[in-house]
Design a protein around this motif. Sequence first.
Motif, PDB file in Angstrom:
ATOM      1  N   ALA A  27      -4.330  -1.960   4.579  1.00 29.85           N
ATOM      2  CA  ALA A  27      -5.450  -2.255   3.682  1.00 29.85           C
ATOM      3  C   ALA A  27      -6.769  -1.694   4.198  1.00 29.85           C
ATOM      4  CB  ALA A  27      -5.565  -3.761   3.472  1.00 29.85           C
ATOM      5  N   HIS A  28      -6.920  -1.631   5.527  1.00 35.05           N
ATOM      6  CA  HIS A  28      -8.177  -1.138   6.095  1.00 35.05           C
ATOM      7  C   HIS A  28      -8.443   0.324   5.765  1.00 35.05           C
ATOM      8  CE1 HIS A  28      -5.212   0.265   9.053  1.00 35.05           C
ATOM      9  NE2 HIS A  28      -6.105   1.173   9.397  1.00 35.05           N
ATOM     10  N   PRO A  83      -3.398   0.545  -3.545  1.00 36.59           N
ATOM     11  CA  PRO A  83      -2.660  -0.722  -3.638  1.00 36.59           C
ATOM     12  C   PRO A  83      -1.731  -0.681  -4.844  1.00 36.59           C
ATOM     13  CG  PRO A  83      -4.861  -0.999  -4.540  1.00 36.59           C
ATOM     14  CD  PRO A  83      -4.790   0.414  -4.030  1.00 36.59           C
ATOM     15  N   VAL A  90       0.847  -1.191   0.000  1.00 41.07           N
ATOM     16  CA  VAL A  90       0.000   0.000   0.000  1.00 41.07           C
ATOM     17  C   VAL A  90       0.883   1.242   0.000  1.00 41.07           C
ATOM     18  CG1 VAL A  90      -1.807   1.268   1.224  1.00 41.07           C
ATOM     19  CG2 VAL A  90      -1.831  -1.238   1.200  1.00 41.07           C
ATOM     20  N   TRP A 145       0.537  -4.910   3.233  1.00 43.73           N
ATOM     21  CA  TRP A 145      -0.920  -4.999   3.036  1.00 43.73           C
ATOM     22  C   TRP A 145      -1.678  -5.067   4.359  1.00 43.73           C
ATOM     23  CZ3 TRP A 145      -4.396  -4.357  -0.686  1.00 43.73           C
ATOM     24  CH2 TRP A 145      -5.683  -4.860  -0.489  1.00 43.73           C
ATOM     25  N   LEU A 159      -7.754   1.769   2.755  1.00 44.80           N
ATOM     26  CA  LEU A 159      -8.009   1.997   1.338  1.00 44.80           C
ATOM     27  C   LEU A 159      -9.458   2.452   1.134  1.00 44.80           C
ATOM     28  CD1 LEU A 159      -6.288  -1.148  -0.216  1.00 44.80           C
ATOM     29  CD2 LEU A 159      -5.448   1.218  -0.307  1.00 44.80           C
ATOM     30  N   SER A 176      -5.416   0.199  -8.358  1.00 38.73           N
ATOM     31  CA  SER A 176      -6.774   0.640  -8.023  1.00 38.73           C
ATOM     32  C   SER A 176      -7.743   0.336  -9.161  1.00 38.73           C
ATOM     33  CB  SER A 176      -6.791   2.146  -7.738  1.00 38.73           C
ATOM     34  OG  SER A 176      -5.957   2.463  -6.663  1.00 38.73           O
ATOM     35  N   THR A 213     -12.767   2.124  -0.670  1.00 35.83           N
ATOM     36  CA  THR A 213     -13.477   1.047  -1.384  1.00 35.83           C
ATOM     37  C   THR A 213     -12.523  -0.056  -1.848  1.00 35.83           C
ATOM     38  OG1 THR A 213     -13.358   2.246  -3.507  1.00 35.83           O
ATOM     39  CG2 THR A 213     -15.323   2.589  -2.137  1.00 35.83           C
ATOM     40  N   PRO A 214     -11.858  -0.736  -0.916  1.00 33.95           N
ATOM     41  CA  PRO A 214     -10.895  -1.772  -1.299  1.00 33.95           C
ATOM     42  C   PRO A 214     -11.575  -3.003  -1.895  1.00 33.95           C
ATOM     43  CG  PRO A 214     -11.244  -1.820   1.060  1.00 33.95           C
ATOM     44  CD  PRO A 214     -11.991  -0.611   0.544  1.00 33.95           C
ATOM     45  N   TYR A 253      -6.351  -7.850  -6.487  1.00 31.80           N
ATOM     46  CA  TYR A 253      -5.147  -7.059  -6.761  1.00 31.80           C
ATOM     47  C   TYR A 253      -3.978  -7.963  -7.160  1.00 31.80           C
ATOM     48  CZ  TYR A 253      -7.691  -3.271  -4.450  1.00 31.80           C
ATOM     49  OH  TYR A 253      -8.634  -2.332  -4.107  1.00 31.80           O
TER      50      TYR A 253
END
Length: 471
Positions: free
Chosen positions: A293-294, A230, A221, A289, A296, A250, A298-299, A305
């Motif tokens: 990651a939390h 990402p 990230v 990650w 991002l 993304s 709208t992951p 990915y």
Amino acid sequence: MSYLFYDLETSGLSPCFDVPLQAAFVQTDAELRIQRELTLRCRLPAHVVPSPDALLVTGITPAMLEEQPLSHPEMMAQIARIMTDCRPCMIIGYNNISYDDEIIRQSNFRTLLPPYLGSMTGHGRADVLVMLRAVIMLEPDAVVVPRSPDGKPVLKLGQVCRLNGIDLSESDAHDALADVRATRDLFKLLLDRAPTTMTAMLANAKKSGPNIVMADDDVVVLGAVSRLVPVAPFIVSPTNPNARIVIDLSEDPAGLVDLQASELLALIRAGRSPIRQVKTNAQPILFGWDQAAHSLVTPLPLSVYRARARALWDHPTFTRQLALALEGRYDDREPSPWVDEQLYSGGFVSNADAAACERWHQLPWALRANFAAQHIRDPRLRSLAIRQVFLSAPETLSPDACRRGQDWLKHRLATRDEVPWMTIPKALARCEELVATGEPASRPALNAIRAWLVERRDALGPDEAGLVESG
């Protein structure tokens, strides 16, 4: 490891042509207990015209520019000694990686000191502004963020400090020592409130940190100014060994795989590609990650990915075409005709020239011009050495060399040509703009600046003064 916090107040915003006028340092131990504080100020070099805006912001008056005990080369030499003597330590500022570090690097180059002194082995480079952005993205509740009327974050040091209980008044802001003390306090606050993010960012303050994050060639990230994305790590940059090329995942980058190098290069130059560069020696906002990651927006699932990245990694020609594109990224750049802008275009200073420059600094001024001509091989450094002799001890030069120096100085100060530095005509015009559009309270300071500029202009002689006033 100890910390060295620092801040500069400068003559303007151009690292290649402006100079530090004030430098302040606060050295602490590993627990951030202050060990020593130091403020340096220098006289304005004769060939530099300061920006009126910079003088208004910093409160530096024309008299202060002329009355300091240190010359600009002397102050740069002291800064170099401070950074050398404190190693190993973490060098920290606020917006220093983008600005103050570059000002130091360029000023060192122009005064024949080691340009990359702040990046020497044993030092880390950290930026509290960069770390603040990382904390805002990963732990937004840890710090109160000032907002503009339209809701955008305002990350000026003074506003951030005051909103988070750190004393830095508007009148103190832009005094180098006050800014350094506040930077240290804000750094401590971030360590206390967001220790996980700060630990990761401090690891990124040395090249080994980002390299470890990207070592497994898996999705990681990356943070920019205000958003995390990402990315997939790819090749080391062909033009910068301290940079790694990554691809933003993304959006699906599948459309890149069959492009030729020329097409990739066109996308990169147009700023419309997901291809990014991570400078491992510039404290990137980069996380594994699981840590980021939390945060991002709208992951998607990690598997999506990874599939996007694998389509690029496994393609038989993409990596090669990407390398070819990046090798030609700067081929269309014309080298600058001004030696001030040639630090990055003329190659690294050789060990032999670095040793010669060190010896040059140890000699009396009367011997330096001849020594430079005989022992400094790099034409950039040779030119800068003669310039410094002219500015500091013109009486040691030949009459012909002095005449050439005077012609250069008059052009530097008075030209109306389109040049990349501040000149007296530009500064006078800016004073008039500020008088017409600025706050009435600033007019006395502007009048003093304008009078001083006119005095400098008139001191050039009747021909040059007429040149400045005409057209």
